[in-house]
Design a protein around this motif. Structure first.
Motif, PDB file in Angstrom:
ATOM      1  N   THR A 103       5.427   8.841   5.450  1.00  0.00           N
ATOM      2  CA  THR A 103       4.122   9.136   4.854  1.00  0.00           C
ATOM      3  C   THR A 103       3.721   8.100   3.813  1.00  0.00           C
ATOM      4  N   ALA A 104       4.591   7.781   2.885  1.00  0.00           N
ATOM      5  CA  ALA A 104       4.259   6.819   1.825  1.00  0.00           C
ATOM      6  C   ALA A 104       4.008   5.434   2.410  1.00  0.00           C
ATOM      7  N   TYR A 105       4.829   5.032   3.357  1.00  0.00           N
ATOM      8  CA  TYR A 105       4.693   3.729   4.013  1.00  0.00           C
ATOM      9  C   TYR A 105       3.315   3.602   4.660  1.00  0.00           C
ATOM     10  N   HIS A 106       2.898   4.640   5.366  1.00  0.00           N
ATOM     11  CA  HIS A 106       1.613   4.567   6.060  1.00  0.00           C
ATOM     12  C   HIS A 106       0.435   4.788   5.108  1.00  0.00           C
ATOM     13  N   ASP A 107       0.643   5.524   4.030  1.00  0.00           N
ATOM     14  CA  ASP A 107      -0.417   5.665   3.018  1.00  0.00           C
ATOM     15  C   ASP A 107      -0.829   4.293   2.481  1.00  0.00           C
ATOM     16  N   ILE A 108       0.140   3.416   2.284  1.00  0.00           N
ATOM     17  CA  ILE A 108      -0.163   2.064   1.793  1.00  0.00           C
ATOM     18  C   ILE A 108      -1.108   1.362   2.768  1.00  0.00           C
ATOM     19  N   HIS A 109      -0.852   1.501   4.066  1.00  0.00           N
ATOM     20  CA  HIS A 109      -1.705   0.866   5.082  1.00  0.00           C
ATOM     21  C   HIS A 109      -3.143   1.376   5.000  1.00  0.00           C
ATOM     22  N   HIS A 110      -3.329   2.631   4.648  1.00  0.00           N
ATOM     23  CA  HIS A 110      -4.678   3.200   4.576  1.00  0.00           C
ATOM     24  C   HIS A 110      -5.379   2.907   3.250  1.00  0.00           C
ATOM     25  N   GLY A 114      -3.962  -2.402   1.286  1.00  0.00           N
ATOM     26  CA  GLY A 114      -2.900  -2.396   2.292  1.00  0.00           C
ATOM     27  C   GLY A 114      -3.371  -2.552   3.721  1.00  0.00           C
ATOM     28  N   LEU A 115      -4.666  -2.796   3.925  1.00  0.00           N
ATOM     29  CA  LEU A 115      -5.210  -2.866   5.291  1.00  0.00           C
ATOM     30  C   LEU A 115      -4.566  -3.943   6.154  1.00  0.00           C
ATOM     31  N   LYS A 116      -4.047  -5.004   5.542  1.00  0.00           N
ATOM     32  CA  LYS A 116      -3.426  -6.089   6.308  1.00  0.00           C
ATOM     33  C   LYS A 116      -1.905  -6.005   6.271  1.00  0.00           C
ATOM     34  N   TYR A 117      -1.393  -4.837   5.944  1.00  0.00           N
ATOM     35  CA  TYR A 117       0.048  -4.644   5.816  1.00  0.00           C
ATOM     36  C   TYR A 117       0.462  -3.315   6.448  1.00  0.00           C
ATOM     37  N   ASN A 118       1.758  -3.184   6.658  1.00  0.00           N
ATOM     38  CA  ASN A 118       2.372  -1.946   7.135  1.00  0.00           C
ATOM     39  C   ASN A 118       1.720  -1.421   8.412  1.00  0.00           C
ATOM     40  N   LEU A 131       7.698 -10.159  10.442  1.00  0.00           N
ATOM     41  CA  LEU A 131       6.488 -10.986  10.566  1.00  0.00           C
ATOM     42  C   LEU A 131       5.659 -11.074   9.290  1.00  0.00           C
ATOM     43  N   GLY A 132       6.235 -10.626   8.160  1.00  0.00           N
ATOM     44  CA  GLY A 132       5.586 -10.825   6.874  1.00  0.00           C
ATOM     45  C   GLY A 132       4.418  -9.904   6.573  1.00  0.00           C
ATOM     46  N   THR A 133       4.348  -8.763   7.240  1.00  0.00           N
ATOM     47  CA  THR A 133       3.254  -7.826   6.975  1.00  0.00           C
ATOM     48  C   THR A 133       3.762  -6.554   6.286  1.00  0.00           C
ATOM     49  N   TYR A 134       4.959  -6.623   5.761  1.00  0.00           N
ATOM     50  CA  TYR A 134       5.528  -5.471   5.055  1.00  0.00           C
ATOM     51  C   TYR A 134       5.065  -5.499   3.600  1.00  0.00           C
ATOM     52  N   MET A 135       4.537  -4.389   3.125  1.00  0.00           N
ATOM     53  CA  MET A 135       4.159  -4.273   1.715  1.00  0.00           C
ATOM     54  C   MET A 135       5.049  -3.203   1.080  1.00  0.00           C
ATOM     55  N   PRO A 136       5.963  -3.596   0.205  1.00  0.00           N
ATOM     56  CA  PRO A 136       6.807  -2.612  -0.467  1.00  0.00           C
ATOM     57  C   PRO A 136       5.990  -1.745  -1.414  1.00  0.00           C
ATOM     58  N   TYR A 137       6.527  -0.596  -1.723  1.00  0.00           N
ATOM     59  CA  TYR A 137       5.799   0.354  -2.567  1.00  0.00           C
ATOM     60  C   TYR A 137       6.773   1.149  -3.419  1.00  0.00           C
ATOM     61  N   ASN A 138       6.226   1.777  -4.427  1.00  0.00           N
ATOM     62  CA  ASN A 138       6.964   2.737  -5.247  1.00  0.00           C
ATOM     63  C   ASN A 138       6.280   4.085  -5.120  1.00  0.00           C
ATOM     64  N   LEU A 139       7.056   5.133  -5.246  1.00  0.00           N
ATOM     65  CA  LEU A 139       6.487   6.468  -5.366  1.00  0.00           C
ATOM     66  C   LEU A 139       6.376   6.767  -6.846  1.00  0.00           C
ATOM     67  N   VAL A 140       5.173   7.047  -7.294  1.00  0.00           N
ATOM     68  CA  VAL A 140       4.912   7.294  -8.705  1.00  0.00           C
ATOM     69  C   VAL A 140       4.527   8.756  -8.883  1.00  0.00           C
ATOM     70  N   LYS A 141       5.227   9.424  -9.779  1.00  0.00           N
ATOM     71  CA  LYS A 141       4.926  10.834 -10.041  1.00  0.00           C
ATOM     72  C   LYS A 141       3.580  10.938 -10.755  1.00  0.00           C
ATOM     73  N   ARG A 142       2.710  11.772 -10.222  1.00  0.00           N
ATOM     74  CA  ARG A 142       1.379  11.961 -10.813  1.00  0.00           C
ATOM     75  C   ARG A 142       1.436  13.061 -11.856  1.00  0.00           C
ATOM     76  N   PRO A 143       0.698  12.922 -12.962  1.00  0.00           N
ATOM     77  CA  PRO A 143       0.721  13.931 -14.030  1.00  0.00           C
ATOM     78  C   PRO A 143       0.298  15.320 -13.540  1.00  0.00           C
ATOM     79  N   GLU A 144      -0.625  15.353 -12.576  1.00  0.00           N
ATOM     80  CA  GLU A 144      -1.088  16.644 -12.076  1.00  0.00           C
ATOM     81  C   GLU A 144      -0.170  17.230 -11.007  1.00  0.00           C
ATOM     82  N   ARG A 150       2.275   3.597  -4.365  1.00  0.00           N
ATOM     83  CA  ARG A 150       1.574   2.450  -4.957  1.00  0.00           C
ATOM     84  C   ARG A 150       2.271   1.169  -4.525  1.00  0.00           C
ATOM     85  N   PRO A 151       1.483   0.180  -4.100  1.00  0.00           N
ATOM     86  CA  PRO A 151       2.073  -1.101  -3.695  1.00  0.00           C
ATOM     87  C   PRO A 151       2.780  -1.773  -4.869  1.00  0.00           C
TER      88      PRO A 151
END
Length: 155
Positions: A103-110, A114-118, A131-144, A150-151
């Motif tokens: 889910t997080a991996y594909h959220d970045i693409h959307h 992230g449109l040109k990645y993942n 092929l160099g289209t991987y965008m790493p990300y972190n999961l950030v806890k939201r206050p709410e 996040r990339p």
């Protein structure tokens, strides 16, 4: 899985790179800036034919799987794809535990940056990484509550 991932990656990436296909076919799916589960299957009929039908047929024919195995495999692939678009990071979700492409991996693409990645889907990020289209990300806890993907790269 490898055959389907290979087909999906290259067709999906081409739909992003070809301005005509993106504008008239694939952009329908990307109207979902924030993905939701059933949105996984929200696409143009031509995209469904190219990605899902042809991808499934090629996977079936090349792998030599039986019809019974194919039914189980394609049901699994659809459930996995729906889960990838659900927009929810659930710590006990078995797909998110066993697959880096989740889910997080594909959220970045959307996300706009992230449109040109993942592009990889539905199982493994191997083609993105090779092929160099991987965008790493972190999961950030939201206050709410919950988490946000996040990339790590900033553009």
């Amino acid at each position: 899985m490898f055959i389907m991932d290979t087909w999906q990656y290259f067709v999906h990436r081409y739909m992003h790179q070809n301005k005509f296909l993106y504008r008239h076919v694939h952009s329908r799916h990307h109207r979902l800036v924030v993905p939701y589960a059933i949105g996984a299957l929200y696409n143009h009929p031509l995209e469904g034919l190219l990605l899902d039908t042809f991808g499934g047929a090629i996977s079936f024919l090349i792998s030599g799987m039986t019809a019974r195995t194919a039914v189980a495999f394609f049901c699994f692939a659809v459930v996995k794809t729906v889960d990838d678009h659900c927009g929810l990071w659930l710590p006990w979700n078995i797909f998110q535990l066993f697959f880096q492409n989740n889910t997080a991996y594909h959220d970045i693409h959307h996300q706009l940056q992230g449109l040109k990645y993942n592009y990889s889907q539905p199982f493994f990020p191997i083609w993105d990484k090779l092929l160099g289209t991987y965008m790493p990300y972190n999961l950030v806890k939201r206050p709410e509550g919950g988490y946000e993907a996040r990339p790590i790269k900033e553009f």
